[in-house]
Design an enzyme around this catalytic site. Sequence first.
Site, PDB file in Angstrom:
ATOM      1  N   LYS A 126       0.819  -1.217   0.000  1.00  0.00           N
ATOM      2  CA  LYS A 126       0.000   0.000   0.000  1.00  0.00           C
ATOM      3  C   LYS A 126       0.850   1.263   0.000  1.00  0.00           C
ATOM      4  CE  LYS A 126      -4.279  -2.022   1.490  1.00  0.00           C
ATOM      5  NZ  LYS A 126      -3.838  -3.427   1.719  1.00  0.00           N
TER       6      LYS A 126
HETATM    7  C1  LIG Z   1      -4.449  -4.508   1.076  1.00  0.00           C
HETATM    8  C2  LIG Z   1      -3.674  -5.775   0.973  1.00  0.00           C
HETATM    9  C3  LIG Z   1      -4.033  -6.794   0.062  1.00  0.00           C
HETATM   10  C4  LIG Z   1      -5.260  -6.717  -0.811  1.00  0.00           C
HETATM   11  O1  LIG Z   1      -5.153  -5.742  -1.810  1.00  0.00           O
HETATM   12  P1  LIG Z   1      -6.459  -5.218  -2.568  1.00  0.00           P
HETATM   13  O2  LIG Z   1      -6.005  -4.058  -3.357  1.00  0.00           O
HETATM   14  O3  LIG Z   1      -7.428  -4.819  -1.460  1.00  0.00           O
HETATM   15  O4  LIG Z   1      -6.999  -6.324  -3.379  1.00  0.00           O
HETATM   16  C5  LIG Z   1      -3.221  -7.920  -0.015  1.00  0.00           C
HETATM   17  N1  LIG Z   1      -2.142  -8.061   0.773  1.00  0.00           N
HETATM   18  C6  LIG Z   1      -1.758  -7.114   1.653  1.00  0.00           C
HETATM   19  C7  LIG Z   1      -0.572  -7.348   2.502  1.00  0.00           C
HETATM   20  C8  LIG Z   1      -2.508  -5.938   1.792  1.00  0.00           C
HETATM   21  O5  LIG Z   1      -2.134  -5.007   2.683  1.00  0.00           O
END
Ligand SMILES: *Cc1c(COP(=O)(O)O)cnc(C)c1O
Length: 471
Positions: free
Chosen positions: A113
């Site tokens: 993120k």
């Molecule tokens: C947010 C997240 C996901 C999922 O990603 P999306 O964009 O919501 O599909 C997967 N793995 C981790 C570690 C995350 O923080």
Amino acid sequence: MKYISTRGDRTERGFSEILLEGLAPDGGLYLPVAYPRIDDATLTRWRGLRYADLAFEILSLYIDDIPADDLRRLVDKTYTREVFGTEAITPLKPLQPGLCLEALSNGPTLAFKDMAMQLLGNLFEYELGRRGEELNILGATSGDTGSAAEYAMRGKQGVRVFMLSPHGRMSPFQQAQMFSLQDPNIHNLAVQGVFDDCQDIVKAVSNDLAFKRRYKIGTVNSINWARLLAQVVYYFAGYFQATKSNAEQVSFTVPSGNFGNICAGHVARMMGLPIRQLVAATNENDVLDEFFRTGTYRVRKSAETFETSSPSMDISKASNFERFIYDLLGRDGERTRQLFKDEVEQRGAFTLTADEFARVQGFGFASGKSTHADRLQTIRQTWEQHGVMIDTHTADGVKVAREHMQPGTTMIVLETALPVKFAQTIQEALGREPERPAALVGIEDLPKRFEVMPVSAQAVKDYIAEHCAGA
Ligand SMILES: *Cc1c(COP(=O)(O)O)cnc(C)c1O
């Protein structure tokens, strides 16, 4: 480039107009009026670019209301070795011939993120400065999103963050990451309840429109278009690292929850990046896998949403999914609105017609599912056979990727977090503590800054009012 809603409102808005927004006024999500197509000569030219330059080229196609020099400066400031640890920013790590990881988790909070949120922090500061406005970001987190938002917004002019988390329920490492921030514009509110209580408070505060307007309340949730756009870049970066010529295709497997990450892959593919398959990997919360197997999209109730050892994928509905469905249906806003507003919002599910579902293949999508036992086994196998330690979410990806490998096409699994964030499961799988980046040794011992709050929207409103000078 202009943006329209997935639910039929074709009012065209500029990038800067939608940057600070969540949903479109008709309840849909924003998408560009069309995807720019990248020709072979452009792909070739982009092949040799540094990550920040590649990001600038891609973002420029979608952002025409920020002067190019300013955009370049924002991008250059975001994608640096200092912030992301390597010159490549998202280096590939080979596991075996035809299978590799793309490292997206070397930013400040050790999850993918950061890739988008770090840019968002710089874009928000720029846009708010330009408008002479302020924004108070209100959010609820059980871990990854909240910390990524705080590390992106810390010290930024014009932005405050009020982040609710369930008191005492995050891992010690996650608490340390968030609560050790001493920046005066970051407010950690530890709510004496569970994550759903935090989310309910955020909804209650946001539904008080007078309060929302007066205190300029905003969000940074995963439906934000700028976040999605920033994620498009690493699909190109991964492709260029894995191939020598534009005649080659690759596939990506993406550990998925809200469908934000993989939706960026879809956008990259629509732009003409040679992607053969986009494989959505889910955990036990298999809303997406069910859809790609059956054509039925069925959101889950809270009681049917499992708490798993890949918690950032524990979702009951996939908030970005509507973007893909809109494209799948030939950008039919009426039909999209019918499916999401009349069916999902009323009955909790929709089923595509056979004709509609048959189109999914043409968009390259496939899916698979992984369980706690699969995660343990995959973490163990990847460590023993390749000497690479992966986290639980990435393990879901590797497990599903192995089921979709095709001869002659490199499979890239997006590494979405580092193992240190999920130490308990790593212990269970490997009988040892995960590796920890040097900078994070001992963060549990740093002083913590947070405020304990009752489960009360009013208490949160009072806190916000008290901490917004001049409102
Ligand atoms: C947010 C997240 C996901 C999922 O990603 P999306 O964009 O919501 O599909 C997967 N793995 C981790 C570690 C995350 O923080």
